[in-house]
Design a protein around this motif. Structure first.
Motif, PDB file in Angstrom:
ATOM      1  N   MET A   1       0.839  -1.195   0.000  1.00  9.68           N
ATOM      2  CA  MET A   1       0.000   0.000   0.000  1.00  9.68           C
ATOM      3  C   MET A   1       0.876   1.247   0.000  1.00  9.68           C
ATOM      4  SD  MET A   1      -3.165   1.012   0.286  1.00  9.68           S
ATOM      5  CE  MET A   1      -4.218   2.276   0.891  1.00  9.68           C
ATOM      6  N   ALA A   2       0.571   2.156  -0.855  1.00 16.52           N
ATOM      7  CA  ALA A   2       1.339   3.390  -0.972  1.00 16.52           C
ATOM      8  C   ALA A   2       1.221   4.233   0.291  1.00 16.52           C
ATOM      9  CB  ALA A   2       0.847   4.186  -2.176  1.00 16.52           C
ATOM     10  N   ARG A   3       2.347   4.792   0.710  1.00 14.34           N
ATOM     11  CA  ARG A   3       2.368   5.757   1.809  1.00 14.34           C
ATOM     12  C   ARG A   3       2.497   7.146   1.195  1.00 14.34           C
ATOM     13  NH1 ARG A   3       3.704   4.804   6.960  1.00 14.34           N
ATOM     14  NH2 ARG A   3       5.307   6.417   7.007  1.00 14.34           N
ATOM     15  N   VAL A   4       1.870   8.121   1.816  1.00 17.80           N
ATOM     16  CA  VAL A   4       1.944   9.500   1.365  1.00 17.80           C
ATOM     17  C   VAL A   4       2.912  10.232   2.290  1.00 17.80           C
ATOM     18  CG1 VAL A   4       0.670  11.625   0.929  1.00 17.80           C
ATOM     19  CG2 VAL A   4      -0.405   9.411   0.447  1.00 17.80           C
ATOM     20  N   ILE A   5       3.998  10.757   1.701  1.00 17.28           N
ATOM     21  CA  ILE A   5       5.092  11.338   2.468  1.00 17.28           C
ATOM     22  C   ILE A   5       5.332  12.778   2.015  1.00 17.28           C
ATOM     23  CG2 ILE A   5       7.541  11.131   3.055  1.00 17.28           C
ATOM     24  CD1 ILE A   5       7.242   8.113   2.175  1.00 17.28           C
ATOM     25  N   TYR A   6       5.309  13.693   2.960  1.00 20.93           N
ATOM     26  CA  TYR A   6       5.703  15.078   2.705  1.00 20.93           C
ATOM     27  C   TYR A   6       7.175  15.173   3.071  1.00 20.93           C
ATOM     28  CZ  TYR A   6       5.772  20.240   3.383  1.00 20.93           C
ATOM     29  OH  TYR A   6       6.047  21.593   3.334  1.00 20.93           O
ATOM     30  N   ASN A   7       8.040  15.364   2.072  1.00 20.87           N
ATOM     31  CA  ASN A   7       9.481  15.442   2.269  1.00 20.87           C
ATOM     32  C   ASN A   7       9.959  16.758   1.695  1.00 20.87           C
ATOM     33  OD1 ASN A   7      12.289  15.214   2.179  1.00 20.87           O
ATOM     34  ND2 ASN A   7      12.248  13.061   1.622  1.00 20.87           N
ATOM     35  N   THR A   8      10.554  17.602   2.543  1.00 20.34           N
ATOM     36  CA  THR A   8      10.970  18.926   2.109  1.00 20.34           C
ATOM     37  C   THR A   8      12.141  19.409   2.946  1.00 20.34           C
ATOM     38  OG1 THR A   8      10.106  21.119   1.506  1.00 20.34           O
ATOM     39  CG2 THR A   8       9.411  20.215   3.640  1.00 20.34           C
ATOM     40  N   ALA A   9      12.669  20.547   2.570  1.00 21.74           N
ATOM     41  CA  ALA A   9      13.680  21.232   3.370  1.00 21.74           C
ATOM     42  C   ALA A   9      13.050  22.500   3.936  1.00 21.74           C
ATOM     43  CB  ALA A   9      14.898  21.581   2.517  1.00 21.74           C
ATOM     44  N   SER A  10      13.552  22.907   5.084  1.00 19.97           N
ATOM     45  CA  SER A  10      13.015  24.082   5.760  1.00 19.97           C
ATOM     46  C   SER A  10      14.141  24.876   6.396  1.00 19.97           C
ATOM     47  CB  SER A  10      12.028  23.635   6.853  1.00 19.97           C
ATOM     48  OG  SER A  10      11.607  24.732   7.640  1.00 19.97           O
ATOM     49  N   THR A  11      13.901  26.159   6.548  1.00 18.41           N
ATOM     50  CA  THR A  11      14.826  26.966   7.329  1.00 18.41           C
ATOM     51  C   THR A  11      14.651  26.603   8.802  1.00 18.41           C
ATOM     52  OG1 THR A  11      13.242  28.764   7.651  1.00 18.41           O
ATOM     53  CG2 THR A  11      14.687  28.907   5.711  1.00 18.41           C
ATOM     54  N   LEU A  12      15.585  27.033   9.603  1.00 16.75           N
ATOM     55  CA  LEU A  12      15.528  26.793  11.037  1.00 16.75           C
ATOM     56  C   LEU A  12      14.263  27.383  11.656  1.00 16.75           C
ATOM     57  CD1 LEU A  12      17.181  25.592  13.368  1.00 16.75           C
ATOM     58  CD2 LEU A  12      18.314  27.814  13.598  1.00 16.75           C
ATOM     59  N   ASN A  13      13.766  28.472  11.085  1.00 13.81           N
ATOM     60  CA  ASN A  13      12.563  29.104  11.620  1.00 13.81           C
ATOM     61  C   ASN A  13      11.289  28.720  10.859  1.00 13.81           C
ATOM     62  OD1 ASN A  13      13.490  30.683   9.450  1.00 13.81           O
ATOM     63  ND2 ASN A  13      12.771  32.603  10.352  1.00 13.81           N
ATOM     64  N   GLY A  14      11.330  27.625  10.101  1.00 19.77           N
ATOM     65  CA  GLY A  14      10.106  27.015   9.598  1.00 19.77           C
ATOM     66  C   GLY A  14       9.560  27.488   8.271  1.00 19.77           C
ATOM     67  N   PHE A  15      10.403  27.957   7.368  1.00 16.44           N
ATOM     68  CA  PHE A  15       9.934  28.379   6.046  1.00 16.44           C
ATOM     69  C   PHE A  15      10.557  27.507   4.961  1.00 16.44           C
ATOM     70  CE2 PHE A  15       9.410  32.126   8.689  1.00 16.44           C
ATOM     71  CZ  PHE A  15       8.093  32.474   8.399  1.00 16.44           C
ATOM     72  N   ILE A  16       9.747  27.167   3.953  1.00 16.84           N
ATOM     73  CA  ILE A  16      10.258  26.371   2.835  1.00 16.84           C
ATOM     74  C   ILE A  16      10.675  27.247   1.657  1.00 16.84           C
ATOM     75  CG2 ILE A  16       9.061  24.255   3.492  1.00 16.84           C
ATOM     76  CD1 ILE A  16       6.909  24.900   1.423  1.00 16.84           C
ATOM     77  N   ALA A  17      10.269  28.491   1.667  1.00 21.32           N
ATOM     78  CA  ALA A  17      10.684  29.480   0.663  1.00 21.32           C
ATOM     79  C   ALA A  17      10.601  30.851   1.323  1.00 21.32           C
ATOM     80  CB  ALA A  17       9.776  29.431  -0.562  1.00 21.32           C
ATOM     81  N   ASP A  18      11.395  31.795   0.833  1.00 23.57           N
ATOM     82  CA  ASP A  18      11.330  33.132   1.420  1.00 23.57           C
ATOM     83  C   ASP A  18      10.161  33.912   0.822  1.00 23.57           C
ATOM     84  OD1 ASP A  18      12.159  34.256  -1.028  1.00 23.57           O
ATOM     85  OD2 ASP A  18      14.210  34.599  -0.343  1.00 23.57           O
ATOM     86  N   GLU A  19      10.076  35.195   1.162  1.00 22.82           N
ATOM     87  CA  GLU A  19       8.940  36.016   0.719  1.00 22.82           C
ATOM     88  C   GLU A  19       8.859  36.189  -0.796  1.00 22.82           C
ATOM     89  OE1 GLU A  19       9.902  39.312   3.279  1.00 22.82           O
ATOM     90  OE2 GLU A  19       8.222  38.811   4.602  1.00 22.82           O
TER      91      GLU A  19
ATOM     92  N   TRP B   1       5.075  11.119  -3.051  1.00 23.02           N
ATOM     93  CA  TRP B   1       5.869  12.201  -2.478  1.00 23.02           C
ATOM     94  C   TRP B   1       5.125  13.516  -2.673  1.00 23.02           C
ATOM     95  CZ3 TRP B   1      11.239  14.009  -4.711  1.00 23.02           C
ATOM     96  CH2 TRP B   1      11.736  15.055  -3.916  1.00 23.02           C
ATOM     97  N   VAL B   2       4.686  14.103  -1.572  1.00 25.46           N
ATOM     98  CA  VAL B   2       4.144  15.458  -1.600  1.00 25.46           C
ATOM     99  C   VAL B   2       5.365  16.373  -1.540  1.00 25.46           C
ATOM    100  CG1 VAL B   2       2.660  17.155  -0.482  1.00 25.46           C
ATOM    101  CG2 VAL B   2       2.014  14.730  -0.459  1.00 25.46           C
ATOM    102  N   VAL B   3       5.719  16.936  -2.693  1.00 22.13           N
ATOM    103  CA  VAL B   3       6.931  17.739  -2.825  1.00 22.13           C
ATOM    104  C   VAL B   3       6.738  19.098  -2.158  1.00 22.13           C
ATOM    105  CG1 VAL B   3       8.559  18.743  -4.480  1.00 22.13           C
ATOM    106  CG2 VAL B   3       7.453  16.556  -4.992  1.00 22.13           C
ATOM    107  N   GLY B   4       5.591  19.666  -2.313  1.00 21.57           N
ATOM    108  CA  GLY B   4       5.295  20.976  -1.736  1.00 21.57           C
ATOM    109  C   GLY B   4       4.166  21.608  -2.491  1.00 21.57           C
ATOM    110  N   GLY B   5       3.702  22.635  -1.959  1.00 18.49           N
ATOM    111  CA  GLY B   5       4.155  23.349  -0.786  1.00 18.49           C
ATOM    112  C   GLY B   5       3.469  22.907   0.491  1.00 18.49           C
ATOM    113  N   GLY B   6       3.740  23.718   1.512  1.00 22.13           N
ATOM    114  CA  GLY B   6       3.236  23.437   2.839  1.00 22.13           C
ATOM    115  C   GLY B   6       1.721  23.431   2.925  1.00 22.13           C
ATOM    116  N   GLU B   7       1.071  24.319   2.207  1.00 18.73           N
ATOM    117  CA  GLU B   7      -0.395  24.354   2.220  1.00 18.73           C
ATOM    118  C   GLU B   7      -0.969  23.074   1.633  1.00 18.73           C
ATOM    119  OE1 GLU B   7      -4.285  25.052   2.712  1.00 18.73           O
ATOM    120  OE2 GLU B   7      -2.667  26.196   3.638  1.00 18.73           O
ATOM    121  N   LEU B   8      -0.380  22.589   0.552  1.00 21.63           N
ATOM    122  CA  LEU B   8      -0.858  21.336  -0.046  1.00 21.63           C
ATOM    123  C   LEU B   8      -0.635  20.169   0.915  1.00 21.63           C
ATOM    124  CD1 LEU B   8      -2.136  19.840  -2.408  1.00 21.63           C
ATOM    125  CD2 LEU B   8       0.164  19.639  -3.409  1.00 21.63           C
ATOM    126  N   ALA B   9       0.527  20.123   1.555  1.00 24.60           N
ATOM    127  CA  ALA B   9       0.778  19.077   2.551  1.00 24.60           C
ATOM    128  C   ALA B   9      -0.243  19.167   3.681  1.00 24.60           C
ATOM    129  CB  ALA B   9       2.197  19.205   3.100  1.00 24.60           C
TER     130      ALA B   9
END
Length: 185
Positions: free
Chosen positions: A1-19, A119-127
């Motif tokens: 059975m497929a697992r759904v995985i959100y795998n991403t990188a984040s800054t130390l303060n919790g952002f995946i992309a800047d403004e 693989w849920v690549v991004g973004g955070g809202e979609l995850a």
């Protein structure tokens, strides 16, 4: 059975992309050899991303001008893009646009993954939407030694400690890689 995985990188303060939707902070960090990513990708049957992530990859890697590069990133895996707009597709890429709730698209995504993971690549809202639908099984995040003033949050949801169970912590180059199982119910 497929697992759904959100795998991403984040800054130390919790952002995946800047403004400015930039990942410059990410590319400044010395990373590991990439073997972990290759092992992860090998288990993936389908990629899922939002339109902002999809458009960023198209621009950053010039995939419309150089469509042969698509296979190097995605292989022959289908990529589901959640959007309400018409977007371009690199020649030869298996891109499937979906609109609406995650729960409605989930059967087609799981079917396309077969025995492999999603693989849920991004973004955070979609995850977050996958989490809201009870469809997210795991969150993997590589924390970079960098911080930005604001931008796209890692997971724009209130998630209680009872929802996540820490499975593994690893050092990967200058990144701290965390893996959490998502508890259902």
């Amino acid at each position: 059975m497929a697992r759904v995985i959100y795998n991403t990188a984040s800054t130390l303060n919790g952002f995946i992309a800047d403004e400015k939707n930039s990942l410059d902070w990410l590319f400044e960090v010395e990373s590991a050899d990439g073997g972990d990513l290759e092992s992860f990708i090998h288990r993936i049957g389908v990629l899922v991303e939002g339109s902002t992530t999809y458009e960023w990859v198209l621009r950053q890697e010039r995939l419309l001008e150089e469509p042969h590069k698509w296979a190097g990133f995605y292989g022959d895996r289908p990529t589901f893009v959640f959007t309400s707009r018409d977007l371009p597709v690199p020649d030869g890429a298996d891109v499937r646009f979906v609109c609406g709730p995650v729960a409605d698209a989930l059967p087609a995504i799981i079917d396309a993954a077969g025995e492999r993971d999603v693989w849920v690549v991004g973004g955070g809202e979609l995850a977050g939407q996958f989490l809201d639908a009870g469809a997210l099984d795991e969150i993997q995040v590589s924390i970079a030694p960098a911080a930005v003033d604001g931008g796209a949050p890692l997971l724009p949801r209130a998630v209680g400690a009872r929802t996540l169970s820490l499975r593994r912590v690893e050092q990967r180059g200058q990144f701290a890689h965390l893996s959490y199982d998502v508890r259902k119910g």
